[in-house]
Design a protein around this motif. Structure first.
Motif, short mmCIF file in Angstrom:
data_model
loop_
_atom_site.label_atom_id
_atom_site.label_comp_id
_atom_site.label_asym_id
_atom_site.label_seq_id
_atom_site.Cartn_x
_atom_site.Cartn_y
_atom_site.Cartn_z
N LEU A 1 -5.39 -37.19 -23.44
CA LEU A 1 -5.21 -36.03 -22.57
C LEU A 1 -4.91 -36.43 -21.13
O LEU A 1 -4.06 -35.84 -20.46
N SER B 1 -3.34 -38.87 -20.12
CA SER B 1 -1.99 -39.41 -19.95
C SER B 1 -0.95 -38.30 -19.76
O SER B 1 0.19 -38.58 -19.43
N HIS B 2 -1.37 -37.04 -19.97
CA HIS B 2 -0.45 -35.91 -19.74
C HIS B 2 -0.35 -35.64 -18.24
O HIS B 2 -1.37 -35.58 -17.54
N VAL C 1 -2.69 -32.99 -16.52
CA VAL C 1 -4.15 -33.08 -16.70
C VAL C 1 -4.75 -34.01 -15.67
O VAL C 1 -4.32 -35.16 -15.52
N ALA D 1 0.32 -26.11 -17.78
CA ALA D 1 0.35 -26.48 -19.20
C ALA D 1 -0.48 -25.48 -19.97
O ALA D 1 -1.52 -25.01 -19.48
N GLU E 1 0.32 -26.41 -25.79
CA GLU E 1 1.14 -27.56 -25.40
C GLU E 1 0.31 -28.85 -25.40
O GLU E 1 0.75 -29.89 -25.90
N LEU E 2 -0.90 -28.76 -24.86
CA LEU E 2 -1.74 -29.94 -24.79
C LEU E 2 -2.24 -30.38 -26.16
O LEU E 2 -2.31 -31.58 -26.46
N PHE F 1 0.56 -32.11 -27.78
CA PHE F 1 0.74 -33.41 -27.13
C PHE F 1 -0.19 -34.45 -27.76
O PHE F 1 0.22 -35.58 -28.07
N VAL F 2 -1.45 -34.07 -27.95
CA VAL F 2 -2.42 -34.98 -28.56
C VAL F 2 -2.08 -35.22 -30.03
O VAL F 2 -2.14 -36.36 -30.53
N ARG G 1 0.09 -37.99 -31.05
CA ARG G 1 -0.33 -39.34 -30.67
C ARG G 1 -1.56 -39.84 -31.40
O ARG G 1 -2.01 -40.97 -31.14
#
Length: 525
Positions: free
Chosen positions: A439, A441-442, A445, A472, A476-477, A480-481, A484
Motif C-alpha cells: 500500500l 508503494s502507491h 498513500v 484514490a 483502486e487501492l 493495486f494490492v 501484487r
C-alpha cells in the motif's frame, strides 16, 4: 539450523556499564559529547565524567543506594544521559517512563518497578506529582525551575564536590536498566537488564563498525526506549562521537538540526525515513553530510528505502531486535551486501534459529517460522514474573521473539511479521506488514495499517486502514494490492482514516485498530 554471526567472537569485559562508556572520555577533551539541538547547549567529553560523579554524589546524599530504582520521565535531554549514568555508577536501576503515557500507565510502571525517585521536567510536573503520590515515590527531582519547595532542583544535585560512595557491582547479576515491554503477549512487564547485557551490546555494535569518533549522530528516537538511550547515546559516548538531542520530532526542527550540526548518522524509525523520502521541505536543507541512516523498531518498505537513498545519496542500514535483547540481535554489515528486505546478520556472540511455532522444531534456511535468539544480550528475565520469563526464555537460553521470519543460506534474517498479528484467511497465514508495504508503494498513500477482520466464510480477512495524500478510491487501492500479492493475501476491506495509531517508536498499534474494528462489527455499523 542454527545461524551465527559472520564476525569473530568479541571479548566482553566484566565491568560496570558506566565504567565501560566512560573509559575513553579522556582521549576526547573539549570535543562536544552531547549537544542539546534546539539551544546548542553543550557538554564536552572533559565535562562528562565530573558531571556524572557530582550528580551521583548528590543522588547518594538524597538517599539513593545500590538496587534502588529511579524513574526518568522526560523527553530527550542531555540530563537524561547524565542521570542514567549517575544512577548506574551507584549500582542503582533506571526505569524509563514515556512522556505520552496516560496517568494510569505511569502509575502502573512506577508501582511495578518500585521506583523511589522520579526525575522529570516542568511541563510534566502535574502528572508526575499525581503519579508519584499514588506510587509512593519518595522524592521528585525536576530539570529546571521547580517553583515549589516539595521538588528538588536538578541543578542542586550538581553542587556536591565530594566523591560519590563506591559501589561494588556484579556485572552479570546487578540490574542497571528496567525498561518495560509487552514481550510476545500480555501486559507490559519490567525487562531486567544487567550491566553485562548492556556492555555486551556496546561491544557487539562496536565490532559491527556502527560508527566512529568522527561521526555526529542525531538522537530524535526517544531515550525512554533502548534504541535512543543505548544504541544511540551510550554507543556514541563509548566511541567518542557527538550526539545531538531533540526533545521531540518536528520536521522543520529536525531538518534544521541535521543541517546546522552537519549530522553524519541518523538513527531513525520508518515514519521519519518516509518523511525524508517524500516531504518537499527536505529540498530546502543541505543534508550532504548525512552518510548513513540506521532504521529500526519497525519494518521499512523497500520502495521507501530506495526513494530515500536516491534523494539523499546516503546509505540505509537496518537492525532487528526487541527490548528483551538489549535491544538488538541482528544488524546490517557495513561491508557486506544486503538483500532488499533483510534486517542483517547476527551480531557477534549471537545465535539465531527459526523454529516451527507449533512443534518448536528447528527449520532449515528459507523456511518461515518463529525467530529465536541466544546471546549475552538476552535479558535476565521479567521483574517479579518468573512464569512469563520461563515462557519467553527456554532452559538452553533461547529467547522466543514472537516474530515470524526466515534466514537465507548466508544467515541474513528476513522478518515477516509478529506471530500474534498474522491473519488467518481460510487457514492460510497473511502478514499485515507485507500488505502495508505494498500500500505504501502507491503514490496516493502516505500511511497504512492492516488487521484481521472477522468473516463468517474465511474466518478472517485482511482489512486496511489508509491515510491518503492524493486521490484514490478504495476499489483502486484494493486492485493495486491484488495485482501484487497472492490471491489469499488480497485486501477485502478498506477504510480511509486521518491517521494510523503508532507508538512513539514508530510501531503500528494494531491492537487499537483491532479494537476499533471489533466495536464497529458489534455495533453493526
Amino acid at each position: 539450523m542454527i545461524f551465527s554471526s559472520p564476525h569473530p567472537t568479541v571479548a566482553i569485559p566484566e565491568i560496570s556499564l558506566t565504567d565501560f562508556v566512560l573509559q575513553r572520555v579522556a582521549e576526547f577533551g573539549d570535543k562536544p559529547a552531547i549537544i542539546e539541538g534546539p539551544t546548542g547547549r553543550t557538554i564536552t567529553y572533559a565535562q562528562l565524567a565530573p558531571l556524572i560523579r557530582r550528580l551521583a554524589a548528590g543522588l547518594a546524599d538524597l538517599g539513593l543506594q545500590k538496587g534502588d530504582v529511579l524513574a526518568i520521565y522526560s523527553p530527550n535531554l542531555p540530563e537524561f544521559a547524565l542521570t542514567f549514568h549517575a544512577v548506574a555508577s551507584l549500582g542503582g536501576v533506571v526505569t524509563m517512563v514515556p512522556p505520552l503515557f496516560t496517568d494510569d500507565e505511569i502509575k502502573t510502571q512506577l508501582r511495578d518497578s518500585a521506583a523511589k525517585f522520579l526525575v522529570t521536567v516542568p511541563a510534566l510536573i502535574d502528572k508526575a506529582r499525581d503519579a508519584a503520590s499514588a506510587a509512593n515515590i519518595e522524592k521528585i527531582i525536576v530539570l529546571g525551575d521547580s517553583g515549589s519547595d516539595d521538588l528538588i532542583p536538578f541543578a542542586s544535585l550538581l553542587d556536591h564536590n565530594a566523591e560519590p560512595p563506591a559501589s561494588l557491582i556484579n556485572p552479570r547479576e546487578d540490574l542497571v536498566a528496567l525498561p518495560y515491554s509487552s514481550g510476545t503477549t500480555g501486559f507490559p512487564k519490567g525487562v531486567m537488564l544487567t550491566h553485562r547485557n548492556l556492555v555486551a551490546m556496546l561491544c557487539q555494535l562496536q565490532a559491527n563498525d556502527a560508527l566512529t569518533e568522527d561521526d555526529t549522530m542525531i538522537c530524535v528516537v526517544p531515550m525512554y526506549h533502548l534504541y535512543g538511550l543505548h544504541v544511540v547515546m551510550n554507543l556514541a559516548l563509548s566511541q567518542g562521537a557527538t550526539v545531538v538531542t531533540l526533545p521531540r520530532y518536528d520536521l522543520k526542527q529536525f531538518l534544521e538540526v541535521l543541517e546546522k550540526y552537519e549530522v553524519t548518522i541518523a538513527p531513525l524509525v520508518p515514519p521519519l525515513v518516509l518523511a525524508l523520502s517524500r516531504a518537499p521541505e527536505v529540498a530546502n536543507y543541505d543534508l550532504s553530510n548525512l552518510r548513513l541512516i540506521h532504521c529500526g523498531a519497525a519494518s521499512l518498505s523497500s520502495n521507501v528505502a530506495e526513494d530515500c537513498v536516491e534523494r539523499l545519496g546516503c546509505q540505509i542500514k537496518y537492525g532487528y531486535g526487541l527490548t528483551e535483547v538489549s535491544p538488538l540481535s541482528h544488524a546490517s554489515l557495513p561491508l557486506k551486501g544486503d538483500k532488499p528486505g533483510s534486517v542483517g546478520y547476527c551480531l557477534p556472540n549471537t545465535e539465531c534459529k527459526i523454529v516451527d511455532p507449533e512443534t518448536n522444531a528447528e527449520l532449515p534456511a528459507n523456511a518461515e517460522g518463529e525467530i529465536w535468539i541466544r546471546g549475552p544480550q538476552v535479558m535476565k528475565g521479567y521483574l517479579g514474573n518468573p512464569q512469563a520469563t520461563e515462557e519467553m526464555i527456554d532452559k538452553e537460553g533461547w529467547l522466543r521473539s514472537g516474530d515470524v521470519g526466515y534466514a537465507d543460506e548466508q544467515g541474513r534474517l528476513f522478518v515477516v511479521d509478529r506471530l500474534k498479528e498474522l491473519i488467518k484467511y481460510k487457514g492460510r497465514q497473511v502478514a499485515p506488514a507485507e500488505l502495508e508495504a505494498v500500500l505504501l508503494s502507491h503514490p496516493a498513500v502516505v500511511d497504512a495499517g492492516v488487521i484481521p477482520s472477522p468473516d463468517e466464510e474465511a474466518g478472517e480477512v485482511p482489512k486496511a486502514f489508509v491515510v491518503l495524500k492524493g486521490k484514490a478510491s478504495a476499489e483502486e487501492l484494493m486492485d493495486f494490492v491484488a495485482q501484487r500479492v497472492a490471491p489469499h493475501k488480497r485486501i477485502r476491506l478498506l477504510e480511509f482514516v486521518k491517521e494510523i495509531p503508532k507508538s512513539p517508536a514508530g510501531k503500528i498499534l494494531r491492537r487499537l485498530l483491532v479494537q476499533r474494528e471489533r466495536t464497529h462489527t458489534q455495533s453493526g455499523a
